[in-house]
Design a protein around this motif. Structure first.
Motif, PDB file in Angstrom:
ATOM      1  N   GLY A  73      43.986  60.673   2.766  1.00  0.00           N
ATOM      2  CA  GLY A  73      43.506  59.384   2.288  1.00  0.00           C
ATOM      3  C   GLY A  73      42.695  58.646   3.333  1.00  0.00           C
ATOM      4  O   GLY A  73      41.731  57.944   3.001  1.00  0.00           O
ATOM      5  N   VAL A  74      43.062  58.788   4.604  1.00  0.00           N
ATOM      6  CA  VAL A  74      42.299  58.144   5.678  1.00  0.00           C
ATOM      7  C   VAL A  74      40.876  58.697   5.702  1.00  0.00           C
ATOM      8  O   VAL A  74      39.893  57.949   5.757  1.00  0.00           O
ATOM      9  N   ILE A  75      40.752  60.031   5.636  1.00  0.00           N
ATOM     10  CA  ILE A  75      39.429  60.667   5.661  1.00  0.00           C
ATOM     11  C   ILE A  75      38.634  60.312   4.415  1.00  0.00           C
ATOM     12  O   ILE A  75      37.452  59.943   4.479  1.00  0.00           O
ATOM     13  N   ALA A  76      39.282  60.407   3.233  1.00  0.00           N
ATOM     14  CA  ALA A  76      38.580  60.151   1.982  1.00  0.00           C
ATOM     15  C   ALA A  76      38.092  58.711   1.895  1.00  0.00           C
ATOM     16  O   ALA A  76      36.953  58.457   1.472  1.00  0.00           O
ATOM     17  N   CYS A  77      38.925  57.764   2.285  1.00  0.00           N
ATOM     18  CA  CYS A  77      38.530  56.353   2.209  1.00  0.00           C
ATOM     19  C   CYS A  77      37.436  56.020   3.218  1.00  0.00           C
ATOM     20  O   CYS A  77      36.542  55.218   2.930  1.00  0.00           O
ATOM     21  N   PHE A  78      37.489  56.637   4.389  1.00  0.00           N
ATOM     22  CA  PHE A  78      36.414  56.402   5.360  1.00  0.00           C
ATOM     23  C   PHE A  78      35.082  56.903   4.811  1.00  0.00           C
ATOM     24  O   PHE A  78      34.052  56.229   4.943  1.00  0.00           O
ATOM     25  N   VAL A  79      35.089  58.090   4.217  1.00  0.00           N
ATOM     26  CA  VAL A  79      33.858  58.636   3.638  1.00  0.00           C
ATOM     27  C   VAL A  79      33.384  57.762   2.482  1.00  0.00           C
ATOM     28  O   VAL A  79      32.182  57.545   2.298  1.00  0.00           O
ATOM     29  N   ALA A  80      34.331  57.247   1.696  1.00  0.00           N
ATOM     30  CA  ALA A  80      33.956  56.357   0.598  1.00  0.00           C
ATOM     31  C   ALA A  80      33.338  55.068   1.124  1.00  0.00           C
ATOM     32  O   ALA A  80      32.371  54.553   0.558  1.00  0.00           O
ATOM     33  N   VAL A  81      33.892  54.542   2.227  1.00  0.00           N
ATOM     34  CA  VAL A  81      33.319  53.343   2.841  1.00  0.00           C
ATOM     35  C   VAL A  81      31.898  53.627   3.311  1.00  0.00           C
ATOM     36  O   VAL A  81      30.962  52.847   3.071  1.00  0.00           O
ATOM     37  N   TRP A  82      31.739  54.739   4.001  1.00  0.00           N
ATOM     38  CA  TRP A  82      30.430  55.097   4.533  1.00  0.00           C
ATOM     39  C   TRP A  82      29.404  55.331   3.417  1.00  0.00           C
ATOM     40  O   TRP A  82      28.250  54.912   3.515  1.00  0.00           O
ATOM     41  N   SER A  83      29.836  55.987   2.333  1.00  0.00           N
ATOM     42  CA  SER A  83      28.901  56.346   1.260  1.00  0.00           C
ATOM     43  C   SER A  83      28.585  55.182   0.333  1.00  0.00           C
ATOM     44  O   SER A  83      27.462  55.098  -0.188  1.00  0.00           O
ATOM     45  N   ALA A 109      40.061  44.270  -4.214  1.00  0.00           N
ATOM     46  CA  ALA A 109      38.977  44.115  -5.181  1.00  0.00           C
ATOM     47  C   ALA A 109      37.688  43.649  -4.520  1.00  0.00           C
ATOM     48  O   ALA A 109      36.585  43.976  -4.981  1.00  0.00           O
ATOM     49  N   TYR A 110      37.787  42.916  -3.407  1.00  0.00           N
ATOM     50  CA  TYR A 110      36.591  42.401  -2.730  1.00  0.00           C
ATOM     51  C   TYR A 110      35.788  43.545  -2.108  1.00  0.00           C
ATOM     52  O   TYR A 110      34.579  43.644  -2.283  1.00  0.00           O
ATOM     53  N   GLN A 111      36.456  44.405  -1.367  1.00  0.00           N
ATOM     54  CA  GLN A 111      35.835  45.592  -0.785  1.00  0.00           C
ATOM     55  C   GLN A 111      36.835  46.739  -0.918  1.00  0.00           C
ATOM     56  O   GLN A 111      37.595  47.032   0.011  1.00  0.00           O
ATOM     57  N   PRO A 112      36.905  47.399  -2.092  1.00  0.00           N
ATOM     58  CA  PRO A 112      37.959  48.393  -2.329  1.00  0.00           C
ATOM     59  C   PRO A 112      37.935  49.551  -1.343  1.00  0.00           C
ATOM     60  O   PRO A 112      38.990  50.007  -0.893  1.00  0.00           O
ATOM     61  N   GLU A 113      36.744  50.036  -0.992  1.00  0.00           N
ATOM     62  CA  GLU A 113      36.689  51.160  -0.057  1.00  0.00           C
ATOM     63  C   GLU A 113      37.194  50.757   1.321  1.00  0.00           C
ATOM     64  O   GLU A 113      37.995  51.464   1.940  1.00  0.00           O
ATOM     65  N   LEU A 114      36.743  49.586   1.800  1.00  0.00           N
ATOM     66  CA  LEU A 114      37.113  49.149   3.145  1.00  0.00           C
ATOM     67  C   LEU A 114      38.597  48.853   3.254  1.00  0.00           C
ATOM     68  O   LEU A 114      39.273  49.346   4.175  1.00  0.00           O
ATOM     69  N   PHE A 115      39.138  48.076   2.318  1.00  0.00           N
ATOM     70  CA  PHE A 115      40.551  47.714   2.420  1.00  0.00           C
ATOM     71  C   PHE A 115      41.462  48.888   2.052  1.00  0.00           C
ATOM     72  O   PHE A 115      42.583  48.972   2.540  1.00  0.00           O
ATOM     73  N   GLY A 116      40.969  49.786   1.204  1.00  0.00           N
ATOM     74  CA  GLY A 116      41.722  51.014   0.969  1.00  0.00           C
ATOM     75  C   GLY A 116      41.846  51.833   2.242  1.00  0.00           C
ATOM     76  O   GLY A 116      42.917  52.361   2.563  1.00  0.00           O
ATOM     77  N   PHE A 117      40.748  51.907   2.991  1.00  0.00           N
ATOM     78  CA  PHE A 117      40.785  52.616   4.269  1.00  0.00           C
ATOM     79  C   PHE A 117      41.736  51.930   5.242  1.00  0.00           C
ATOM     80  O   PHE A 117      42.506  52.595   5.953  1.00  0.00           O
ATOM     81  N   LEU A 118      41.705  50.599   5.289  1.00  0.00           N
ATOM     82  CA  LEU A 118      42.587  49.874   6.204  1.00  0.00           C
ATOM     83  C   LEU A 118      44.057  50.103   5.860  1.00  0.00           C
ATOM     84  O   LEU A 118      44.909  50.203   6.755  1.00  0.00           O
ATOM     85  N   LEU A 119      44.377  50.195   4.570  1.00  0.00           N
ATOM     86  CA  LEU A 119      45.767  50.433   4.163  1.00  0.00           C
ATOM     87  C   LEU A 119      46.227  51.832   4.585  1.00  0.00           C
ATOM     88  O   LEU A 119      47.322  52.000   5.132  1.00  0.00           O
ATOM     89  N   PHE A 120      45.385  52.851   4.345  1.00  0.00           N
ATOM     90  CA  PHE A 120      45.747  54.221   4.733  1.00  0.00           C
ATOM     91  C   PHE A 120      45.842  54.337   6.254  1.00  0.00           C
ATOM     92  O   PHE A 120      46.787  54.932   6.788  1.00  0.00           O
ATOM     93  N   ALA A 121      44.835  53.792   6.953  1.00  0.00           N
ATOM     94  CA  ALA A 121      44.835  53.881   8.410  1.00  0.00           C
ATOM     95  C   ALA A 121      46.000  53.103   9.017  1.00  0.00           C
ATOM     96  O   ALA A 121      46.590  53.533  10.011  1.00  0.00           O
TER      97      ALA A 121
END
Length: 295
Positions: A147-157, A231-243
């Motif tokens: 999830g850490v890798i996937a969310c980071f890639v989602a943030v980047w993309s 909801a504001y930044q799902p990719e970013l905060f999803g990454f923060l939760l996993f990380a």
């Protein structure tokens, strides 16, 4: 005493075992789909497929418990599918999205992530068979590492910046656009997550959390606040939760709140077939234990 009008319920039979395994197959499908999209360099879809695989990984454990369909076959099948979806697929993404430019070092880091994920799953299966897979996790669960890798890639993309966004959001966007930063992140995260999966440091399971002293209304307010942030930044905060979960184990260990677990007994010879013993006792997979938030 038997009543004439009473009807006996027909046993579900094999259906209760098929249903959770169908969800596990969904996990495998999205893991394979992530690899295909990764080879096509569609990294947003690849990262999304890994997160969907995690959803199916969670559902198969819940369905298995609700239907009473836990089986040794399901335990082993779940682990094999987890290795594809959360071990092989993230390794492919890291390599194709940045580490391919490092040559041999790049694929060694990806292999290390995948191999440690396999060791993580094998260790849990053995611990389950000898009755030691209860309570907190030993090492970072492999779906959380993926999830850490996937969310980071989602943030980047897919990270987008609006004209009225905060300065820190714009700074994150510019940082993600730097190719050197992405490569450095994959190097550090690939090695760090690999080591976290095979470490003896415990990670909290939601089943061991004590929330009895917290008022339900406060939990509801916290949930609403977290939902708004995601909801504001799902990719970013999803990454923060996993990380955040990934670093929580080492932090608690460093502050002395938890102690490392001895797992040397996983290599001790048993009094019979370990897999048969696990099947007889009906131990769930690690995904089942945590409603499949992690294996």
């Amino acid at each position: 005493m038997k009543f004439k009008g009473a009807r006996r319920k027909k046993p579900l039979g094999g259906a209760v075992y098929i249903l959770p395994n169908l969800f596990t197959t969904g996990n495998l499908f999205f893991g394979f789909f992530a690899i295909i999209k990764c080879l096509q360099e569609d990294f947003m879809w690849a990262s999304g497929a890994i997160l969907l695989a995690a959803v199916f990984d969670m559902l198969d454990g819940r369905v298995a418990r609700l239907t009473g369909g836990t089986s040794e076959f399901g335990v082993q099948y779940d682990s094999l599918c987890d290795l594809v979806s959360f071990g092989v697929a993230p390794a492919f993404i890291m390599y194709m999205a940045g580490l391919d430019g490092l040559g041999r070092l790049g694929w060694i880091i990806c292999f290390m992530f995948m191999a440690c994920g396999a060791l993580r799953l094998a260790r849990f299966n053995v611990q389950s068979s000898i009755g030691q897979a209860s309570g907190d996790f030993v090492g970072l669960p492999i779906p959380m590492a993926a999830g850490v890798i996937a969310c980071f890639v989602a943030v980047w993309s897919g990270f987008e910046v609006g004209p009225n966004d905060f300065t820190i959001v714009k700074w994150v966007h510019s940082l993600l656009n730097a190719n050197d930063f992405r490569i450095a992140f994959f190097c550090v995260a690939g090695v760090g997550l690999a080591l976290a999966m095979v470490t003896n440091i415990p990670y909290r399971s939601h089943k061991t959390l004590n929330i009895k002293g917290i008022k339900p209304f406060r939990i509801l307010v916290l949930g609403v606040a977290l939902t708004g942030l995601v909801a504001y930044q799902p990719e970013l905060f999803g990454f923060l939760l996993f990380a955040g979960y990934a670093v929580s184990g080492p932090l608690e260990w460093m502050f002395g709140w938890t102690k490392a677990v001895d797992d040397d007994d996983i290599f001790e010879p048993g009094s019979g077939n370990v897999l048969e013993t696990a099947g007889e006792r009906g131990y769930p997979s690690e995904a089942d234990k945590n409603d499949n938030s992690g294996s």
